[in-house]
Design a protein around this motif. Sequence first.
Motif, PDB file in Angstrom:
ATOM      1  N   ILE A 155       2.459 -20.168  12.227  1.00 48.53           N
ATOM      2  CA  ILE A 155       2.261 -19.652  10.862  1.00 48.53           C
ATOM      3  C   ILE A 155       1.164 -20.478  10.201  1.00 48.53           C
ATOM      4  O   ILE A 155       1.264 -21.709  10.124  1.00 48.53           O
ATOM      5  CB  ILE A 155       3.583 -19.754  10.079  1.00 48.53           C
ATOM      6  N   ILE A 156       0.141 -19.797   9.756  1.00 43.97           N
ATOM      7  CA  ILE A 156      -1.058 -20.528   9.326  1.00 43.97           C
ATOM      8  C   ILE A 156      -1.484 -20.149   7.907  1.00 43.97           C
ATOM      9  O   ILE A 156      -1.105 -19.106   7.397  1.00 43.97           O
ATOM     10  CB  ILE A 156      -2.224 -20.315  10.330  1.00 43.97           C
ATOM     11  N   PRO A 157      -2.288 -20.992   7.286  1.00 43.01           N
ATOM     12  CA  PRO A 157      -2.701 -20.791   5.893  1.00 43.01           C
ATOM     13  C   PRO A 157      -4.030 -20.028   5.786  1.00 43.01           C
ATOM     14  O   PRO A 157      -4.615 -19.632   6.790  1.00 43.01           O
ATOM     15  CB  PRO A 157      -2.872 -22.224   5.404  1.00 43.01           C
ATOM     16  N   TRP A 158      -4.498 -19.903   4.538  1.00 37.84           N
ATOM     17  CA  TRP A 158      -5.659 -19.056   4.268  1.00 37.84           C
ATOM     18  C   TRP A 158      -6.958 -19.838   4.066  1.00 37.84           C
ATOM     19  O   TRP A 158      -7.993 -19.233   3.824  1.00 37.84           O
ATOM     20  CB  TRP A 158      -5.387 -18.191   3.031  1.00 37.84           C
ATOM     21  N   ASN A 159      -6.910 -21.165   4.116  1.00 43.42           N
ATOM     22  CA  ASN A 159      -8.132 -21.902   3.759  1.00 43.42           C
ATOM     23  C   ASN A 159      -9.156 -21.982   4.898  1.00 43.42           C
ATOM     24  O   ASN A 159     -10.360 -21.994   4.649  1.00 43.42           O
ATOM     25  CB  ASN A 159      -7.801 -23.288   3.219  1.00 43.42           C
ATOM     26  N   LEU A 181       1.546 -15.165  16.400  1.00 45.14           N
ATOM     27  CA  LEU A 181       0.791 -15.783  15.312  1.00 45.14           C
ATOM     28  C   LEU A 181       0.943 -14.946  14.050  1.00 45.14           C
ATOM     29  O   LEU A 181       0.770 -13.726  14.081  1.00 45.14           O
ATOM     30  CB  LEU A 181      -0.688 -15.849  15.711  1.00 45.14           C
ATOM     31  N   LYS A 182       1.250 -15.628  12.939  1.00 39.34           N
ATOM     32  CA  LYS A 182       1.235 -14.913  11.658  1.00 39.34           C
ATOM     33  C   LYS A 182       0.194 -15.542  10.745  1.00 39.34           C
ATOM     34  O   LYS A 182       0.400 -16.600  10.180  1.00 39.34           O
ATOM     35  CB  LYS A 182       2.591 -14.938  10.960  1.00 39.34           C
ATOM     36  N   PRO A 183      -0.948 -14.872  10.604  1.00 43.58           N
ATOM     37  CA  PRO A 183      -1.961 -15.381   9.664  1.00 43.58           C
ATOM     38  C   PRO A 183      -1.437 -15.290   8.234  1.00 43.58           C
ATOM     39  O   PRO A 183      -0.489 -14.550   7.955  1.00 43.58           O
ATOM     40  CB  PRO A 183      -3.134 -14.420   9.854  1.00 43.58           C
ATOM     41  N   ALA A 184      -2.065 -16.017   7.340  1.00 38.03           N
ATOM     42  CA  ALA A 184      -1.734 -15.892   5.924  1.00 38.03           C
ATOM     43  C   ALA A 184      -2.049 -14.466   5.481  1.00 38.03           C
ATOM     44  O   ALA A 184      -3.042 -13.872   5.914  1.00 38.03           O
ATOM     45  CB  ALA A 184      -2.528 -16.892   5.109  1.00 38.03           C
ATOM     46  N   GLU A 185      -1.214 -13.922   4.629  1.00 42.23           N
ATOM     47  CA  GLU A 185      -1.374 -12.520   4.227  1.00 42.23           C
ATOM     48  C   GLU A 185      -2.679 -12.306   3.453  1.00 42.23           C
ATOM     49  O   GLU A 185      -3.201 -11.197   3.405  1.00 42.23           O
ATOM     50  CB  GLU A 185      -0.166 -12.047   3.406  1.00 42.23           C
ATOM     51  N   GLN A 186      -3.235 -13.360   2.856  1.00 47.41           N
ATOM     52  CA  GLN A 186      -4.495 -13.231   2.118  1.00 47.41           C
ATOM     53  C   GLN A 186      -5.677 -13.057   3.065  1.00 47.41           C
ATOM     54  O   GLN A 186      -6.675 -12.442   2.696  1.00 47.41           O
ATOM     55  CB  GLN A 186      -4.741 -14.492   1.257  1.00 47.41           C
ATOM     56  N   PRO A 214       3.716 -10.835   4.499  1.00 48.05           N
ATOM     57  CA  PRO A 214       4.070 -11.971   3.652  1.00 48.05           C
ATOM     58  C   PRO A 214       4.926 -12.997   4.374  1.00 48.05           C
ATOM     59  O   PRO A 214       5.690 -12.650   5.281  1.00 48.05           O
ATOM     60  CB  PRO A 214       4.869 -11.319   2.512  1.00 48.05           C
ATOM     61  N   GLY A 215       4.803 -14.232   3.934  1.00 41.11           N
ATOM     62  CA  GLY A 215       5.588 -15.303   4.520  1.00 41.11           C
ATOM     63  C   GLY A 215       7.071 -15.110   4.337  1.00 41.11           C
ATOM     64  O   GLY A 215       7.861 -15.367   5.243  1.00 41.11           O
ATOM     65  N   GLU A 216       7.442 -14.628   3.169  1.00 44.01           N
ATOM     66  CA  GLU A 216       8.867 -14.536   2.827  1.00 44.01           C
ATOM     67  C   GLU A 216       9.579 -13.520   3.716  1.00 44.01           C
ATOM     68  O   GLU A 216      10.795 -13.598   3.874  1.00 44.01           O
ATOM     69  CB  GLU A 216       9.046 -14.136   1.359  1.00 44.01           C
ATOM     70  N   ALA A 218       7.828 -11.535   6.951  1.00 45.30           N
ATOM     71  CA  ALA A 218       7.388 -11.676   8.342  1.00 45.30           C
ATOM     72  C   ALA A 218       7.517 -13.122   8.819  1.00 45.30           C
ATOM     73  O   ALA A 218       8.038 -13.388   9.910  1.00 45.30           O
ATOM     74  CB  ALA A 218       5.945 -11.194   8.478  1.00 45.30           C
ATOM     75  N   GLY A 219       7.066 -14.056   8.000  1.00 40.97           N
ATOM     76  CA  GLY A 219       7.116 -15.472   8.396  1.00 40.97           C
ATOM     77  C   GLY A 219       8.542 -15.953   8.559  1.00 40.97           C
ATOM     78  O   GLY A 219       8.900 -16.576   9.569  1.00 40.97           O
ATOM     79  N   ALA A 220       9.381 -15.622   7.588  1.00 41.51           N
ATOM     80  CA  ALA A 220      10.768 -16.089   7.628  1.00 41.51           C
ATOM     81  C   ALA A 220      11.510 -15.502   8.824  1.00 41.51           C
ATOM     82  O   ALA A 220      12.299 -16.194   9.477  1.00 41.51           O
ATOM     83  CB  ALA A 220      11.470 -15.735   6.320  1.00 41.51           C
ATOM     84  N   ALA A 232       5.138 -23.760  14.812  1.00 41.60           N
ATOM     85  CA  ALA A 232       4.059 -24.638  14.350  1.00 41.60           C
ATOM     86  C   ALA A 232       3.569 -24.066  13.023  1.00 41.60           C
ATOM     87  O   ALA A 232       3.211 -22.889  12.943  1.00 41.60           O
ATOM     88  CB  ALA A 232       2.927 -24.664  15.367  1.00 41.60           C
ATOM     89  N   PHE A 233       3.591 -24.875  12.004  1.00 42.62           N
ATOM     90  CA  PHE A 233       3.293 -24.380  10.659  1.00 42.62           C
ATOM     91  C   PHE A 233       2.235 -25.250  10.002  1.00 42.62           C
ATOM     92  O   PHE A 233       2.282 -26.482  10.072  1.00 42.62           O
ATOM     93  CB  PHE A 233       4.577 -24.409   9.819  1.00 42.62           C
ATOM     94  N   THR A 234       1.299 -24.617   9.338  1.00 50.23           N
ATOM     95  CA  THR A 234       0.407 -25.321   8.416  1.00 50.23           C
ATOM     96  C   THR A 234       0.477 -24.583   7.088  1.00 50.23           C
ATOM     97  O   THR A 234       0.296 -23.364   7.038  1.00 50.23           O
ATOM     98  CB  THR A 234      -1.045 -25.344   8.921  1.00 50.23           C
ATOM     99  N   GLY A 235       0.778 -25.324   6.025  1.00 52.73           N
ATOM    100  CA  GLY A 235       0.876 -24.699   4.716  1.00 52.73           C
ATOM    101  C   GLY A 235       1.426 -25.676   3.705  1.00 52.73           C
ATOM    102  O   GLY A 235       1.289 -26.896   3.858  1.00 52.73           O
ATOM    103  N   SER A 236       2.077 -25.129   2.690  1.00 54.77           N
ATOM    104  CA  SER A 236       2.548 -25.978   1.599  1.00 54.77           C
ATOM    105  C   SER A 236       3.807 -26.745   1.984  1.00 54.77           C
ATOM    106  O   SER A 236       4.572 -26.318   2.858  1.00 54.77           O
ATOM    107  CB  SER A 236       2.839 -25.100   0.381  1.00 54.77           C
ATOM    108  N   ALA A 237       4.016 -27.876   1.327  1.00 55.21           N
ATOM    109  CA  ALA A 237       5.201 -28.686   1.583  1.00 55.21           C
ATOM    110  C   ALA A 237       6.461 -27.901   1.222  1.00 55.21           C
ATOM    111  O   ALA A 237       7.489 -27.999   1.900  1.00 55.21           O
ATOM    112  CB  ALA A 237       5.134 -29.990   0.781  1.00 55.21           C
ATOM    113  N   ASP A 340      -4.730 -18.475 -10.626  1.00 60.15           N
ATOM    114  CA  ASP A 340      -3.763 -18.726 -11.713  1.00 60.15           C
ATOM    115  C   ASP A 340      -3.117 -20.097 -11.566  1.00 60.15           C
ATOM    116  O   ASP A 340      -2.920 -20.815 -12.543  1.00 60.15           O
ATOM    117  CB  ASP A 340      -2.675 -17.635 -11.715  1.00 60.15           C
ATOM    118  N   ARG A 341      -2.784 -20.443 -10.327  1.00 59.99           N
ATOM    119  CA  ARG A 341      -2.141 -21.739 -10.092  1.00 59.99           C
ATOM    120  C   ARG A 341      -3.074 -22.883 -10.484  1.00 59.99           C
ATOM    121  O   ARG A 341      -2.688 -23.802 -11.202  1.00 59.99           O
ATOM    122  CB  ARG A 341      -1.731 -21.846  -8.617  1.00 59.99           C
ATOM    123  N   VAL A 342      -4.316 -22.805 -10.020  1.00 64.61           N
ATOM    124  CA  VAL A 342      -5.279 -23.876 -10.333  1.00 64.61           C
ATOM    125  C   VAL A 342      -5.543 -23.903 -11.843  1.00 64.61           C
ATOM    126  O   VAL A 342      -5.607 -24.975 -12.455  1.00 64.61           O
ATOM    127  CB  VAL A 342      -6.581 -23.689  -9.518  1.00 64.61           C
TER     128      VAL A 342
END
Length: 493
Positions: A155-159, A181-186, A214-216, A218-220, A232-237, A340-342
Amino acid sequence: MSSSATAGIRTYKNYVNGEWVASASGQTFPVYDPSTEEVIAEVAAAGAADVDLAVKAARAAFDSGPWATTTAQDRGRVLFKLAEKIRQNSPQLAEIECRNTGKPIVEAEYDIADVATCFEYYGGLATKVLGSVNPVPANALSFTLREPVGVAGQIIPWNYPLLMAAWKLAPALAAGCTCVLKPAEQTPLTALEFANCFGEVGLPPGVVNILNGPGETAGAALVAHPGVDKIAFTGSAAVGKIIVKSAADTLKRVTLELGGKSPNIFFTDADWEASIDGALFGVFINQGEVCSAGSRILVEKKIYSKFVEAMTEKAKRIKLGAPLERDTKMGPLVSKEQYDRVSSYLELGKKEAKVAIGGGRPKQFGKGYYVEPTIFYDVDNTARIAREEIFGPVASVIPFDGEADAIRIANDTPYGLAAAVWTRDIYKAFRVVKSLRAGIVWVNHMQPTYVEAPWGGYKQSGFGRELGPWGLEEYLETKQVFVNLDETPIGWY
Ligand code: ADP
Ligand code: MG
């Protein structure tokens, strides 16, 4: 080809067992260009039923498919071919990565080149996995076999979309694993385009499957599936913690590469120009959407005011622009959600500290999730902007008074992914290196990352290591074989 053009919007399915398949539910979701806010693709949204199909395909490929009996040499050759395909298609892949993430095209080109290098590296390493002969005190032979861990859920992130896929797929395939492999949905597009060549290079069906969504959901479902041996995961804590809890039910092996709040430490004796560049590059590269971003800039009191001024002056020159323009140094953030988060951290920062530059949306853009490079100063290390990962172009400059104070502040964080120290004093440099609790410490640089060297975090930045031989280890089990050489019966009963 997976994709078809409908009014400029491409459509993509999931890649399962060597074929492009729609999701069981028929649902799709939109993928955006964050510089125009326009939809550029519609992608199948996988749910639990699709995850089940993909895991079963990966399971069958691992347990009884031709991949199960390939030699390390053959797997290495497949990896070299994947690298070649990446190089042949690098202009298109870089452009898609650029459009989908908003990162500057020049950075996207570096990323795609790194993807190819990663497959080459693990192509070479596939044949260098060695076991051991163990000196047991018996008339016996004890040795080890290194075997693939099985089906890997990744499971991987979008950056760094395709690069993060490569960091996970390449060592897994070298080891002989099969992958879901599950890419980030973005940002699923480059991984999906890459899958077009899997059949051609000789990857048997089911060896690499790609699920979108989505992670919630497909990822879950992937993390919970009993047919998966390792995640193997890369993403938020925050998501890392959810994954560890869920993986506990089936006792999966888990490796995590999570966030950071990495200190970039500048002593008075450091090279001045290199330091100012290093402070800016450390936090603003890739719009600050970097897990190892040097987002806490620790500056020795004697040079502190001048340092903030010099950084601010130079930050004015950072060219924000359309991602595809070659002189763009910062594009938009990846999504509305991230913008929005930033933005909320920018508002918080204005209350917690002083603004040297930035703090909002650049005025020249009508559209796109652009954020100004922002430098907060006089930040206290206890402030939320100094403790929480923002994942955007936001620097917190913090003064310190001498070496011990620098080390104390640097380590006063729940994270431990990366750190950097700038000084000309080698005694001080190495003392600080030894004192920092982080998975990588750069001296007089920040951010260079090479496939030959390990990558991963201390503390709440995760566990396990990627890249180099360390990355391959995470996809291997160790089997001990004990061969009795003494024909005498045990004689116990
Ligand atoms: P961000 O907060 O930037 O979206 P995430 O950690 O949420 O970062 O996302 C990283 C990856 O983790 C993405 O592929 C995302 O889909 C996935 N993900 C998110 N939530 C979960 C979850 N509950 N279980 C499994 N994967 C998840
Ligand atoms: Mg998320």
